[in-house]
Structures are given as structure tokens and as C-alpha cells.
Design a protein around this motif. Structure first.
Motif, PDB file in Angstrom:
ATOM      1  N   ILE A  30       0.867  -1.114  -0.250  1.00 55.06           N
ATOM      2  CA  ILE A  30       0.432   0.323  -0.402  1.00 55.06           C
ATOM      3  C   ILE A  30       0.508   1.046  -0.189  1.00 55.06           C
ATOM      4  O   ILE A  30       1.423   1.768   0.663  1.00 55.06           O
ATOM      5  N   PRO A  31       0.470   1.931  -1.373  1.00 54.53           N
ATOM      6  CA  PRO A  31       1.972   3.267  -1.629  1.00 54.53           C
ATOM      7  C   PRO A  31       1.672   4.152   0.151  1.00 54.53           C
ATOM      8  O   PRO A  31       2.670   4.209   0.049  1.00 54.53           O
ATOM      9  N   ASP A  32       0.310   4.719   0.536  1.00 57.78           N
ATOM     10  CA  ASP A  32       0.563   5.494   1.312  1.00 57.78           C
ATOM     11  C   ASP A  32       0.827   5.084   3.002  1.00 57.78           C
ATOM     12  O   ASP A  32       2.279   5.422   3.681  1.00 57.78           O
ATOM     13  N   LYS A  33       1.327   3.492   3.157  1.00 54.91           N
ATOM     14  CA  LYS A  33       0.740   3.183   4.472  1.00 54.91           C
ATOM     15  C   LYS A  33       2.684   3.166   4.734  1.00 54.91           C
ATOM     16  O   LYS A  33       3.031   3.566   5.538  1.00 54.91           O
ATOM     17  N   LEU A  34       3.213   2.541   3.432  1.00 56.00           N
ATOM     18  CA  LEU A  34       4.028   2.107   2.734  1.00 56.00           C
ATOM     19  C   LEU A  34       4.674   4.106   3.699  1.00 56.00           C
ATOM     20  O   LEU A  34       5.906   3.881   3.612  1.00 56.00           O
ATOM     21  N   SER A  35       4.516   4.488   2.874  1.00 61.43           N
ATOM     22  CA  SER A  35       5.205   5.914   2.678  1.00 61.43           C
ATOM     23  C   SER A  35       5.645   7.260   4.136  1.00 61.43           C
ATOM     24  O   SER A  35       5.943   7.164   4.548  1.00 61.43           O
ATOM     25  N   ALA A  36       3.828   6.307   5.192  1.00 63.94           N
ATOM     26  CA  ALA A  36       4.048   7.065   6.164  1.00 63.94           C
ATOM     27  C   ALA A  36       5.157   6.516   7.524  1.00 63.94           C
ATOM     28  O   ALA A  36       5.636   7.239   7.991  1.00 63.94           O
ATOM     29  N   LEU A  37       4.576   5.160   6.725  1.00 68.44           N
ATOM     30  CA  LEU A  37       5.785   4.385   7.772  1.00 68.44           C
ATOM     31  C   LEU A  37       7.036   4.845   8.105  1.00 68.44           C
ATOM     32  O   LEU A  37       8.025   5.004   8.793  1.00 68.44           O
ATOM     33  N   ARG A  38       7.127   5.224   6.523  1.00 71.50           N
ATOM     34  CA  ARG A  38       9.175   5.093   6.259  1.00 71.50           C
ATOM     35  C   ARG A  38       9.297   6.195   6.293  1.00 71.50           C
ATOM     36  O   ARG A  38      10.446   7.031   6.608  1.00 71.50           O
ATOM     37  N   THR A  39       7.649   7.694   6.701  1.00 74.63           N
ATOM     38  CA  THR A  39       8.649   8.813   6.676  1.00 74.63           C
ATOM     39  C   THR A  39       8.429   8.914   8.260  1.00 74.63           C
ATOM     40  O   THR A  39       9.523   9.220   9.639  1.00 74.63           O
ATOM     41  N   ARG A  40       7.530   8.504   9.369  1.00 70.77           N
ATOM     42  CA  ARG A  40       8.344   8.109  10.970  1.00 70.77           C
ATOM     43  C   ARG A  40       8.834   7.503  10.683  1.00 70.77           C
ATOM     44  O   ARG A  40      10.016   7.817  12.245  1.00 70.77           O
ATOM     45  N   SER A  41       9.852   6.210   9.843  1.00 66.76           N
ATOM     46  CA  SER A  41      10.797   6.004  10.144  1.00 66.76           C
ATOM     47  C   SER A  41      12.351   6.949   9.978  1.00 66.76           C
ATOM     48  O   SER A  41      12.801   7.133  11.485  1.00 66.76           O
ATOM     49  N   ARG A  42      12.087   7.785   9.296  1.00 67.57           N
ATOM     50  CA  ARG A  42      13.492   8.318   9.388  1.00 67.57           C
ATOM     51  C   ARG A  42      13.330   9.379  10.308  1.00 67.57           C
ATOM     52  O   ARG A  42      14.195  10.089  10.767  1.00 67.57           O
ATOM     53  N   LYS A  43      11.968  10.107  11.497  1.00 63.58           N
ATOM     54  CA  LYS A  43      11.660  10.952  11.638  1.00 63.58           C
ATOM     55  C   LYS A  43      12.145  10.629  13.638  1.00 63.58           C
ATOM     56  O   LYS A  43      11.602  10.768  14.207  1.00 63.58           O
ATOM     57  N   GLY A  44      12.598   8.655  13.466  1.00 67.48           N
ATOM     58  CA  GLY A  44      12.702   8.105  14.936  1.00 67.48           C
ATOM     59  C   GLY A  44      10.916   8.174  15.155  1.00 67.48           C
ATOM     60  O   GLY A  44      11.543   8.477  17.083  1.00 67.48           O
ATOM     61  N   GLU A  45       9.768   7.644  15.405  1.00 67.97           N
ATOM     62  CA  GLU A  45       8.935   7.931  15.337  1.00 67.97           C
ATOM     63  C   GLU A  45       8.253   6.197  16.032  1.00 67.97           C
ATOM     64  O   GLU A  45       7.721   5.727  16.538  1.00 67.97           O
ATOM     65  N   LEU A  46       8.546   5.273  15.175  1.00 64.60           N
ATOM     66  CA  LEU A  46       8.602   3.740  15.706  1.00 64.60           C
ATOM     67  C   LEU A  46      10.006   3.693  16.516  1.00 64.60           C
ATOM     68  O   LEU A  46      11.092   3.616  16.751  1.00 64.60           O
ATOM     69  N   PHE A  47       8.853   2.736  16.994  1.00 64.40           N
ATOM     70  CA  PHE A  47      10.027   2.312  17.998  1.00 64.40           C
ATOM     71  C   PHE A  47       9.628   0.388  18.855  1.00 64.40           C
ATOM     72  O   PHE A  47       8.807  -0.039  18.616  1.00 64.40           O
ATOM     73  N   CYS A  48      10.673  -0.461  19.078  1.00 66.79           N
ATOM     74  CA  CYS A  48      10.928  -1.736  19.903  1.00 66.79           C
ATOM     75  C   CYS A  48       9.525  -1.619  20.775  1.00 66.79           C
ATOM     76  O   CYS A  48       9.166  -1.245  21.426  1.00 66.79           O
ATOM     77  N   PRO A  49       9.121  -2.917  19.784  1.00 68.04           N
ATOM     78  CA  PRO A  49       7.379  -3.191  20.266  1.00 68.04           C
ATOM     79  C   PRO A  49       7.856  -3.806  22.027  1.00 68.04           C
ATOM     80  O   PRO A  49       6.841  -4.468  22.880  1.00 68.04           O
TER      81      PRO A  49
END
Length: 404
Positions: A30-49
Motif C-alpha cells: 500500500i503506497p500511502d501506508k508504506l510512505s507514512a511508515l517510512r517517513t515516521r521511521s526517518r523521524k525516529g517515531e517507530l519504537f521497539c515493541p
């Protein structure tokens, strides 16, 4: 094993399967979800579960479709982390299930890995694999039947008020060896039947689903009775959350098959009882059919008739036990052959069949056979590989060509 197939973002768990969907039967990102997750990944907004606080990076792309995951940033390599690993097979199954729900529900709010606390009022760490609040539907997928604990299933049921809950188990947990399927019976008691998902790699178009229930036959062995099977895409969901196979409700198909199976069991019981009755009456019938003689014959003592009946009973019991042993042996052999290819791929432990024979795969021609058909086999790093006698007799140059 994949250590991180899920990340924590804005207080929610996001599985790697959330970036997939299906269009015209084709599984895509899904382009939108993939792009949104990649952006948050670059911003450091994804954390270990696991809650250790380490930042994660999304690893996804069309060149690496079978290894999409979340990994630690290089700066967090030394960070103390307790994230659990997940088998690739489990991830592939969740991806195809996400595609299936998107196609059949046609709603935009299919969430992945939803903790129960977000649906019910419990703080336990169990989760729904998928939830659609619009469709009021939840799916619980289990790759291993060991995860089907009474506590987990009761908490899922108690915290799914107003939501239709579907249990799906991996097909590797199929239990048709005559033993009591304790774990799958927990699903059957709550759902009426068991859904067994069979996934080849990570492809929705080849995913299969079989629907079974378990019952005892007239000999007391537990049978796995299949009443619906086909491609996953052939199964649909009604607006009330009911599962359909080729537009027929699974619940109705299950009831029909159960009635048919019970009828067959009763007929077999009657046949066996009739056979037993005939065996017991045979001596008396044969005696009546004998021609009468003029001279006085000695009266046959009742003990002889009783002895013949006992022998007939013992013979029938012996035949029944022998048939049961043959059936169990055949089931063990079938279960072994179904997993033979998978066992030969690993090179850590020897592959031994129920009769004690060791099996090996030829490293050149790929032949699978017992060790008697091989000139050499085993060794470090190649426990289940060897050279069959046919390849051993060929020149080395020809063997290398076969290997290529």
C-alpha cells in the motif's frame, strides 16, 4: 526467524502485514501506508515493541519482498532489548490474511495486532491478530497450537462483546493420527469447526484454507473430517460476520457433514454387531443343517459350544486390534511423509521414520531415499545430505553438471 515484525507507533502496535493489500487478486504494497511508515521511521517515531525505547527503521522494498521487517538503528545496537522472534511462516500467514480481509470486507479500517485492552477492559498482554471496527469482526491467528491456551481464548471471548471472533490455526497443526486433538478441540467447542490455513511463502494467490471438525469413529479413534477446502480467496464473509464457502454458510455445511458422519458411524456399528451375532450363531446353525442319523449320537456338551463362541469372540477382538494397529501405523507413515521434505532441509538432526529407518537426500540429483540407497551420507553441516549410488557411479564432471 524475524526478530521484529511489529513496531510501536503513537501507542499502537503496527505489524509489517499492515502495509499489504490485494487488488484484482494481486498482492501489493500500500503506497500511502508504506510512505507514512517510512517517513515516521526517518523521524525516529517507530519504537521497539518490547518497550525498551529503542528506535526502529522500516526495511521494506520491491527488491526484498520476503524480508520486510523493522530493525534497530545502528546507534541502538548495544541497547538492551527483549523483543521476541517470530517465524517467517507466521508473518507470511498474517500477510495473506490481511489481504483476504481487505478483499472480502472492503473496509479501510482493518487494524493489525490489536491489544485486548483497546477493545475490552482487561490489561492482559493478549492481542487480536486483526480487528475491523466497521465490520465488527476480529480474527485470532495461531501459528502454533501451543498458543491455544484456555486462558487466552476465554479472555479473547470475554473481551469481544459485539464483535464476531474468528479463530484460524496454521495447517501444520492438523491432527489426524487418531489421538484426541486437545488444542484444536478448544477452537471447535467455541467455533463449531476449525479453520486450517496453508500458506506457501508469502503469496495470497496460492494460500489455501480447509475447514474440519473432529469426532470419534466406531472404534474410538479420533477422525479429522474435512467438509470444505479450497483457495483462501474462495472463502468470503457475510455482512453479519459469518464465513461462507462458495456462498454456502460454513455452519450449515458443518452440521450436514456431522449428521452424515454420525449416520456412517451408526451404520458401521450395526454392521459389526450383525457380524458378531452371525459368528455367535454359526455353530448352532451349522448343527441344524447337518443330516440326521438313525443311530443315537452322543449329546454335545454345552461346554463345546461355549468354547467355540469364545474362540470366535477372541478372533474378532484380535482382528479389531490388528486393524487399529495398522491404521495407526499408516497414519504415522503419512504424517512422516508430509513433513519429510521440511525435515530434510534442516541439517541439525537426523531424519528417522517411525520404523527406525534413516532418510537422506542426494546432494546432486535430489533423490530422497533410505540410507541403503546411498554410498555416503552425513557429516558436519550436511547431516541429511549424501551421494546416492547412482550419482556415485557417474563421473565427477557429470555430477557437477547435474548439480548446476
Amino acid at each position: 526467524m524475524v526478530q521484529r515484525s511489529v513496531c510501536l507507533c503513537d501507542g499502537k502496535y503496527i505489524g509489517i502485514e499492515s502495509i499489504f493489500t490485494v487488488i484484482d487478486g494481486k498482492q501489493i504494497n500500500i503506497p500511502d501506508k508504506l510512505s507514512a511508515l517510512r517517513t515516521r521511521s526517518r523521524k525516529g517515531e517507530l519504537f521497539c515493541p518490547c518497550g525498551c525505547g529503542a528506535n526502529l527503521i522500516l526495511v521494506a522494498g520491491d527488491r526484498n519482498l520476503r524480508a520486510q521487517h523493522f530493525r534497530l538503528k545502528d546507534s541502538a545496537r548495544q541497547h538492551e532489548c527483549t523483543a521476541e522472534t517470530e517465524r517467517p511462516h507466521s508473518i507470511y500467514s498474517k500477510i495473506v490474511l490481511k489481504c483476504w480481509l481487505d478483499e472480502k470486507l472492503n473496509v479501510p479500517d482493518v487494524e493489525t495486532r490489536v491489544p485486548i485492552c483497546l477493545v475490552g477492559d482487561t490489561a492482559r498482554k493478549y492481542e487480536f491478530s486483526f480487528v475491523s471496527r466497521t465490520s465488527k469482526l476480529a480474527v485470532s491467528y495461531s501459528c502454533n497450537r501451543a498458543n491455544l491456551s484456555d486462558e487466552k481464548m476465554e479472555i479473547l471471548r470475554a473481551n469481544s462483546s459485539g464483535i464476531r471472533l474468528i479463530y484460524i490455526v496454521d495447517a501444520l497443526n492438523s491432527c489426524g493420527n487418531g489421538q484426541y486433538p486437545e488444542a484444536l478441540m478448544k477452537v471447535q467447542e467455541r467455533q463449531g469447526y476449525c479453520l486450517l490455513l496453508d500458506v506457501e511463502e508469502m503469496e495470497y494467490s496460492t494460500a489455501k484454507l480447509s475447514v474440519v471438525f473432529y469426532a470419534q469413529d466406531c472404534t474410538g479413534l479420533w477422525r479429522e473430517i474435512e467438509f470444505a477446502a479450497g483457495a483462501l480467496r474462495e472463502f468470503s464473509i457475510s455482512e453479519y460476520g459469518r464465513l461462507l464457502y462458495q456462498n454456502a454458510p460454513l455452519a450449515a455445511l458443518c452440521e450436514w457433514k456431522k449428521s452424515e458422519f454420525e449416520r456412517e458411524v451408526q451404520q458401521e456399528k450395526i454392521r459389526r454387531e450383525q457380524q458378531m451375532k452371525e459368528l455367535l450363531e454359526r455353530p448352532e446353525r451349522e448343527q441344524k443343517q447337518r443330516p440326521k442319523r438313525t443311530q443315537t449320537l452322543p449329546v454335545r456338551r454345552p461346554q463345546n459350544t461355549k468354547s467355540e463362541r469364545q474362540r470366535a469372540m477372541e478372533k474378532l477382538v484380535h482382528e479389531k486390534e490388528e486393524a487399529g494397529r495398522r491404521a495407526q501405523k499408516k497414519q504415522r507413515e503419512e504424517a512422516f511423509r508430509q513433513t519429510l521434505a521440511e525435515q530434510l532441509n534442516q541439517q541439525e538432526t537426523q531424519v528417522i521414520d517411525p520404523d527406525g529407518n534413516r532418510w537422506v537426500k542426494c546432494r546432486y540429483c535430489g533423490r530422497v531415499d533410505k540410507t541403503t540407497a546411498f554410498s555416503s551420507y552425513g557429516g558436519r553441516g550436511s547431516v541429511n545430505l549424501g551421494t546416492c549410488k547412482i550419482c556415485d557411479r557417474k563421473p565427477v564432471s557429470e555430477r557437477r553438471f547435474i548439480q548446476k
